[in-house]
Design a protein around this motif. Structure first.
Motif, PDB file in Angstrom:
ATOM      1  N   GLU A 174       0.819  -1.212   0.000  1.00  0.00           N
ATOM      2  CA  GLU A 174       0.000   0.000   0.000  1.00  0.00           C
ATOM      3  C   GLU A 174       0.853   1.262   0.000  1.00  0.00           C
ATOM      4  N   VAL A 175       2.065   1.156   0.542  1.00  0.00           N
ATOM      5  CA  VAL A 175       2.972   2.305   0.525  1.00  0.00           C
ATOM      6  C   VAL A 175       3.404   2.583  -0.917  1.00  0.00           C
ATOM      7  N   LEU A 176       3.755   1.534  -1.639  1.00  0.00           N
ATOM      8  CA  LEU A 176       4.159   1.719  -3.035  1.00  0.00           C
ATOM      9  C   LEU A 176       2.997   2.228  -3.880  1.00  0.00           C
ATOM     10  N   ARG A 177       1.802   1.678  -3.635  1.00  0.00           N
ATOM     11  CA  ARG A 177       0.639   2.131  -4.391  1.00  0.00           C
ATOM     12  C   ARG A 177       0.327   3.597  -4.090  1.00  0.00           C
ATOM     13  N   ALA A 178       0.552   4.035  -2.852  1.00  0.00           N
ATOM     14  CA  ALA A 178       0.289   5.432  -2.481  1.00  0.00           C
ATOM     15  C   ALA A 178       1.192   6.391  -3.248  1.00  0.00           C
ATOM     16  N   LEU A 179       2.373   5.933  -3.651  1.00  0.00           N
ATOM     17  CA  LEU A 179       3.272   6.797  -4.417  1.00  0.00           C
ATOM     18  C   LEU A 179       2.630   7.265  -5.720  1.00  0.00           C
ATOM     19  N   SER A 215       1.534  13.933  -5.746  1.00  0.00           N
ATOM     20  CA  SER A 215       1.857  14.931  -6.765  1.00  0.00           C
ATOM     21  C   SER A 215       3.346  14.794  -7.109  1.00  0.00           C
ATOM     22  N   PRO A 216       3.760  15.313  -8.262  1.00  0.00           N
ATOM     23  CA  PRO A 216       5.187  15.258  -8.605  1.00  0.00           C
ATOM     24  C   PRO A 216       6.078  15.892  -7.534  1.00  0.00           C
ATOM     25  N   ASP A 217       5.638  17.012  -6.945  1.00  0.00           N
ATOM     26  CA  ASP A 217       6.444  17.650  -5.892  1.00  0.00           C
ATOM     27  C   ASP A 217       6.556  16.746  -4.673  1.00  0.00           C
ATOM     28  N   ALA A 218       5.462  16.121  -4.285  1.00  0.00           N
ATOM     29  CA  ALA A 218       5.489  15.224  -3.124  1.00  0.00           C
ATOM     30  C   ALA A 218       6.356  14.007  -3.413  1.00  0.00           C
ATOM     31  N   ARG A 219       6.309  13.490  -4.642  1.00  0.00           N
ATOM     32  CA  ARG A 219       7.156  12.357  -5.011  1.00  0.00           C
ATOM     33  C   ARG A 219       8.629  12.716  -4.941  1.00  0.00           C
ATOM     34  N   ARG A 220       8.976  13.927  -5.395  1.00  0.00           N
ATOM     35  CA  ARG A 220      10.375  14.380  -5.307  1.00  0.00           C
ATOM     36  C   ARG A 220      10.819  14.444  -3.854  1.00  0.00           C
ATOM     37  N   LEU A 221       9.951  14.911  -2.980  1.00  0.00           N
ATOM     38  CA  LEU A 221      10.271  14.986  -1.558  1.00  0.00           C
ATOM     39  C   LEU A 221      10.500  13.586  -0.986  1.00  0.00           C
ATOM     40  N   VAL A 222       9.630  12.637  -1.349  1.00  0.00           N
ATOM     41  CA  VAL A 222       9.790  11.253  -0.896  1.00  0.00           C
ATOM     42  C   VAL A 222      11.094  10.675  -1.443  1.00  0.00           C
ATOM     43  N   ASP A 223      11.386  10.944  -2.711  1.00  0.00           N
ATOM     44  CA  ASP A 223      12.649  10.486  -3.313  1.00  0.00           C
ATOM     45  C   ASP A 223      13.846  10.975  -2.500  1.00  0.00           C
ATOM     46  N   GLU A 224      13.837  12.277  -2.180  1.00  0.00           N
ATOM     47  CA  GLU A 224      14.951  12.852  -1.428  1.00  0.00           C
ATOM     48  C   GLU A 224      15.074  12.215  -0.047  1.00  0.00           C
ATOM     49  N   MET A 225      13.938  11.958   0.599  1.00  0.00           N
ATOM     50  CA  MET A 225      13.974  11.338   1.931  1.00  0.00           C
ATOM     51  C   MET A 225      14.517   9.914   1.854  1.00  0.00           C
ATOM     52  N   ILE A 226      14.100   9.162   0.850  1.00  0.00           N
ATOM     53  CA  ILE A 226      14.568   7.779   0.698  1.00  0.00           C
ATOM     54  C   ILE A 226      16.072   7.765   0.421  1.00  0.00           C
ATOM     55  N   LEU A 227      16.524   8.621  -0.481  1.00  0.00           N
ATOM     56  CA  LEU A 227      17.956   8.666  -0.798  1.00  0.00           C
ATOM     57  C   LEU A 227      18.772   9.093   0.418  1.00  0.00           C
TER      58      LEU A 227
END
Length: 155
Positions: free
Chosen positions: A120-125, A129-141
């Motif tokens: 469900e976490v992957l599906r929520a991605l 929004s693109p901005d929120a995805r970029r933020l998640v990307d930065e947090m994961i990295l």
């Protein structure tokens, strides 16, 4: 746990050595139906049993440690067959990045199926929004960098 550590460090680079690629396969793409190996003898036996190709524990050791970086095609074919990857993964002239990305997704999918990553976490991605995805990307990295640094300090 080891699979998660390797995954936290990211997928395997197309420029990785053969030894790094073999290690990544063993840690991330071990077939679900095969018992996880405890040593090179068990690794070689599992590959031989599944593929019919006689591969020795010494060959596995040499491949894993980088002491053999130009194995026979039949050895690479057995590895590709066992791990379910294209022969191009080992550096034959094919486009490497899509292969590596596909393998990373396959390994991640196993983690979802195994329950250590929630689907469900992957599906929520998808819904972000693109901005929120970029933020998640930065947090994961950032988390991956911190984890690598922690593991390097512990080793």
């Amino acid at each position: 746990m080891e699979r998660m550590r390797q995954r936290a460090a990211g997928g395997i680079s197309p420029a990785a050595t053969l030894a790094e690629k073999v290690e990544w396969l063993i840690g991330n793409m071990w077939p679900p139906g095969a018992a996880p190996p405890r040593n090179n003898v068990e690794t070689a036996a599992a590959i031989a049993a599944a593929t019919g190709e006689d591969i020795s524990s010494t060959t596995v050791w040499k491949l894993r440690t980088g002491r053999q970086d130009n194995p026979q095609l039949k050895t690479l074919t057995a590895l590709a067959t066992f791990f379910g990857v294209p022969i191009g993964y080992f550096g034959f002239p094919v486009e490497a990045a899509p292969i590596d990305d596909d393998l990373t997704f396959q390994a991640l999918r196993r983690e979802v199926d195994g329950g250590s990553v929630r689907g469900e976490v992957l599906r929520a991605l998808i819904d972000l929004s693109p901005d929120a995805r970029r933020l998640v990307d930065e947090m994961i990295l950032a988390a991956a960098r911190a984890d690598r640094a922690r593991l390097a300090g512990a080793g």
